[in-house]
Design a protein around this motif. Structure first.
Motif, PDB file in Angstrom:
ATOM      1  N   PHE A  32      30.040  19.789  16.973  1.00  0.00           N
ATOM      2  CA  PHE A  32      29.965  20.095  15.554  1.00  0.00           C
ATOM      3  C   PHE A  32      28.567  20.556  15.176  1.00  0.00           C
ATOM      4  N   GLY A  33      28.507  21.618  14.413  1.00  0.00           N
ATOM      5  CA  GLY A  33      27.262  22.035  13.801  1.00  0.00           C
ATOM      6  C   GLY A  33      27.318  21.683  12.328  1.00  0.00           C
ATOM      7  N   ILE A  34      26.165  21.670  11.693  1.00  0.00           N
ATOM      8  CA  ILE A  34      26.100  21.392  10.261  1.00  0.00           C
ATOM      9  C   ILE A  34      25.980  22.732   9.536  1.00  0.00           C
ATOM     10  N   LEU A  35      27.046  23.116   8.837  1.00  0.00           N
ATOM     11  CA  LEU A  35      27.064  24.388   8.105  1.00  0.00           C
ATOM     12  C   LEU A  35      26.392  24.283   6.749  1.00  0.00           C
ATOM     13  N   SER A  36      26.442  23.076   6.179  1.00  0.00           N
ATOM     14  CA  SER A  36      25.815  22.880   4.876  1.00  0.00           C
ATOM     15  C   SER A  36      25.213  21.486   4.818  1.00  0.00           C
ATOM     16  N   ASP A  37      24.160  21.367   4.052  1.00  0.00           N
ATOM     17  CA  ASP A  37      23.482  20.083   3.856  1.00  0.00           C
ATOM     18  C   ASP A  37      23.111  20.020   2.381  1.00  0.00           C
ATOM     19  N   ILE A  38      23.908  19.263   1.639  1.00  0.00           N
ATOM     20  CA  ILE A  38      23.736  19.194   0.194  1.00  0.00           C
ATOM     21  C   ILE A  38      22.997  17.916  -0.175  1.00  0.00           C
ATOM     22  N   ASP A  39      21.831  18.075  -0.761  1.00  0.00           N
ATOM     23  CA  ASP A  39      21.026  16.949  -1.230  1.00  0.00           C
ATOM     24  C   ASP A  39      21.447  16.658  -2.669  1.00  0.00           C
ATOM     25  N   VAL A  40      22.388  15.737  -2.822  1.00  0.00           N
ATOM     26  CA  VAL A  40      22.936  15.425  -4.144  1.00  0.00           C
ATOM     27  C   VAL A  40      21.853  14.848  -5.047  1.00  0.00           C
ATOM     28  N   GLN A  41      21.023  13.972  -4.522  1.00  0.00           N
ATOM     29  CA  GLN A  41      19.942  13.375  -5.311  1.00  0.00           C
ATOM     30  C   GLN A  41      19.041  14.475  -5.886  1.00  0.00           C
ATOM     31  N   GLY A  42      18.629  15.403  -5.036  1.00  0.00           N
ATOM     32  CA  GLY A  42      17.765  16.493  -5.485  1.00  0.00           C
ATOM     33  C   GLY A  42      18.451  17.419  -6.470  1.00  0.00           C
ATOM     34  N   ALA A  43      19.730  17.716  -6.239  1.00  0.00           N
ATOM     35  CA  ALA A  43      20.473  18.597  -7.143  1.00  0.00           C
ATOM     36  C   ALA A  43      20.613  17.961  -8.525  1.00  0.00           C
ATOM     37  N   PHE A  44      20.919  16.662  -8.572  1.00  0.00           N
ATOM     38  CA  PHE A  44      21.059  15.994  -9.867  1.00  0.00           C
ATOM     39  C   PHE A  44      19.724  15.930 -10.593  1.00  0.00           C
ATOM     40  N   ARG A  45      18.650  15.709  -9.831  1.00  0.00           N
ATOM     41  CA  ARG A  45      17.326  15.667 -10.450  1.00  0.00           C
ATOM     42  C   ARG A  45      16.986  17.033 -11.045  1.00  0.00           C
ATOM     43  N   GLU A  46      17.218  18.083 -10.262  1.00  0.00           N
ATOM     44  CA  GLU A  46      16.859  19.433 -10.700  1.00  0.00           C
ATOM     45  C   GLU A  46      17.774  19.956 -11.806  1.00  0.00           C
ATOM     46  N   LYS A  47      19.071  19.785 -11.654  1.00  0.00           N
ATOM     47  CA  LYS A  47      20.032  20.396 -12.585  1.00  0.00           C
ATOM     48  C   LYS A  47      20.326  19.545 -13.814  1.00  0.00           C
ATOM     49  N   LEU A  48      20.239  18.225 -13.669  1.00  0.00           N
ATOM     50  CA  LEU A  48      20.619  17.342 -14.776  1.00  0.00           C
ATOM     51  C   LEU A  48      19.472  16.488 -15.287  1.00  0.00           C
ATOM     52  N   ASP A  49      18.325  16.565 -14.607  1.00  0.00           N
ATOM     53  CA  ASP A  49      17.199  15.685 -14.915  1.00  0.00           C
ATOM     54  C   ASP A  49      17.663  14.217 -14.895  1.00  0.00           C
ATOM     55  N   ALA A  50      18.530  13.914 -13.908  1.00  0.00           N
ATOM     56  CA  ALA A  50      19.103  12.571 -13.775  1.00  0.00           C
ATOM     57  C   ALA A  50      18.730  11.980 -12.419  1.00  0.00           C
ATOM     58  N   GLU A  51      18.506  10.685 -12.407  1.00  0.00           N
ATOM     59  CA  GLU A  51      18.195   9.989 -11.164  1.00  0.00           C
ATOM     60  C   GLU A  51      19.491   9.531 -10.493  1.00  0.00           C
ATOM     61  N   PHE A  52      19.505   9.624  -9.187  1.00  0.00           N
ATOM     62  CA  PHE A  52      20.645   9.214  -8.370  1.00  0.00           C
ATOM     63  C   PHE A  52      20.083   8.769  -7.036  1.00  0.00           C
ATOM     64  N   GLY A  53      20.739   7.855  -6.367  1.00  0.00           N
ATOM     65  CA  GLY A  53      20.269   7.373  -5.067  1.00  0.00           C
ATOM     66  C   GLY A  53      20.344   8.457  -4.005  1.00  0.00           C
ATOM     67  N   GLN A  54      19.716   8.171  -2.859  1.00  0.00           N
ATOM     68  CA  GLN A  54      19.753   9.119  -1.748  1.00  0.00           C
ATOM     69  C   GLN A  54      21.199   9.315  -1.314  1.00  0.00           C
ATOM     70  N   TYR A  55      21.639  10.583  -1.286  1.00  0.00           N
ATOM     71  CA  TYR A  55      23.037  10.907  -1.013  1.00  0.00           C
ATOM     72  C   TYR A  55      23.078  12.339  -0.513  1.00  0.00           C
ATOM     73  N   ARG A  56      23.483  12.511   0.741  1.00  0.00           N
ATOM     74  CA  ARG A  56      23.565  13.852   1.328  1.00  0.00           C
ATOM     75  C   ARG A  56      24.961  14.091   1.851  1.00  0.00           C
ATOM     76  N   ILE A  57      25.448  15.291   1.640  1.00  0.00           N
ATOM     77  CA  ILE A  57      26.756  15.704   2.147  1.00  0.00           C
ATOM     78  C   ILE A  57      26.514  16.737   3.243  1.00  0.00           C
ATOM     79  N   LEU A  58      26.906  16.386   4.463  1.00  0.00           N
ATOM     80  CA  LEU A  58      26.763  17.281   5.610  1.00  0.00           C
ATOM     81  C   LEU A  58      28.116  17.930   5.882  1.00  0.00           C
ATOM     82  N   GLY A  59      28.170  19.240   5.845  1.00  0.00           N
ATOM     83  CA  GLY A  59      29.400  19.969   6.144  1.00  0.00           C
ATOM     84  C   GLY A  59      29.457  20.257   7.631  1.00  0.00           C
ATOM     85  N   ALA A  60      30.233  19.458   8.362  1.00  0.00           N
ATOM     86  CA  ALA A  60      30.298  19.560   9.820  1.00  0.00           C
ATOM     87  C   ALA A  60      31.462  20.453  10.247  1.00  0.00           C
TER      88      ALA A  60
END
Length: 136
Positions: free
Chosen positions: A30-58
């Motif tokens: 399996f390779g990782i096609l996508s790596d979504i940093d949910v914590q960073g996205a919520f901080r940037e897009k919503l100015d909201a804090e969220f715990g460390q959470y990454r979605i790896l698209g394998a």
């Protein structure tokens, strides 16, 4: 609790777990096609804090090719997602259960491919150091 994922608890840091999961998936093709940093996205897009959470698209390219050749619309269910998150005392890992995910597809010819993916994901997570399955 969710029945569409297989969950693990890993006694390692968040970043070490990301590296170990990525390496273990690689050993199973399996390779990782996508790596979504949910914590960073919520901080940037919503100015909201969220715990460390990454979605790896394998994705295992060979199996994906065979599956798409058999069922063209299957791409809507790909890749297989692996979630890594801070669980307070440890790091959590949730892996999509391919058997559940692909149960919506009415094509018996896919069953061997789905079983192969499920086996490879299970083998990969079993190889992650300090990973313990969480039983429902």
């Amino acid at each position: 609790m969710a029945t569409y994922t297989n969950r693990y608890r890993v006694d390692a840091s968040f970043e070490d777990t990301i590296e170990a999961v990525t390496a273990a998936l690689g050993e199973e093709g399996f390779g990782i096609l996508s790596d979504i940093d949910v914590q960073g996205a919520f901080r940037e897009k919503l100015d909201a804090e969220f715990g460390q959470y990454r979605i790896l698209g394998a994705c295992n390219p060979g199996i994906a090719y065979d599956a798409l050749d058999e069922e063209f619309e299957l791409g809507a269910l790909l890749p297989c997602n692996v979630v890594v998150y801070d669980d307070g005392d440890a790091t959590g890992v949730s892996v999509v259960d391919p058997t559940e995910l692909f149960s919506v597809v009415d094509n018996d010819d896919l069953e061997p491919l789905v079983a192969d993916v499920a086996s490879r994901l299970e083998t990969a997570l079993a190889a992650v150091p300090d990973a313990e399955p969480i039983e429902e």
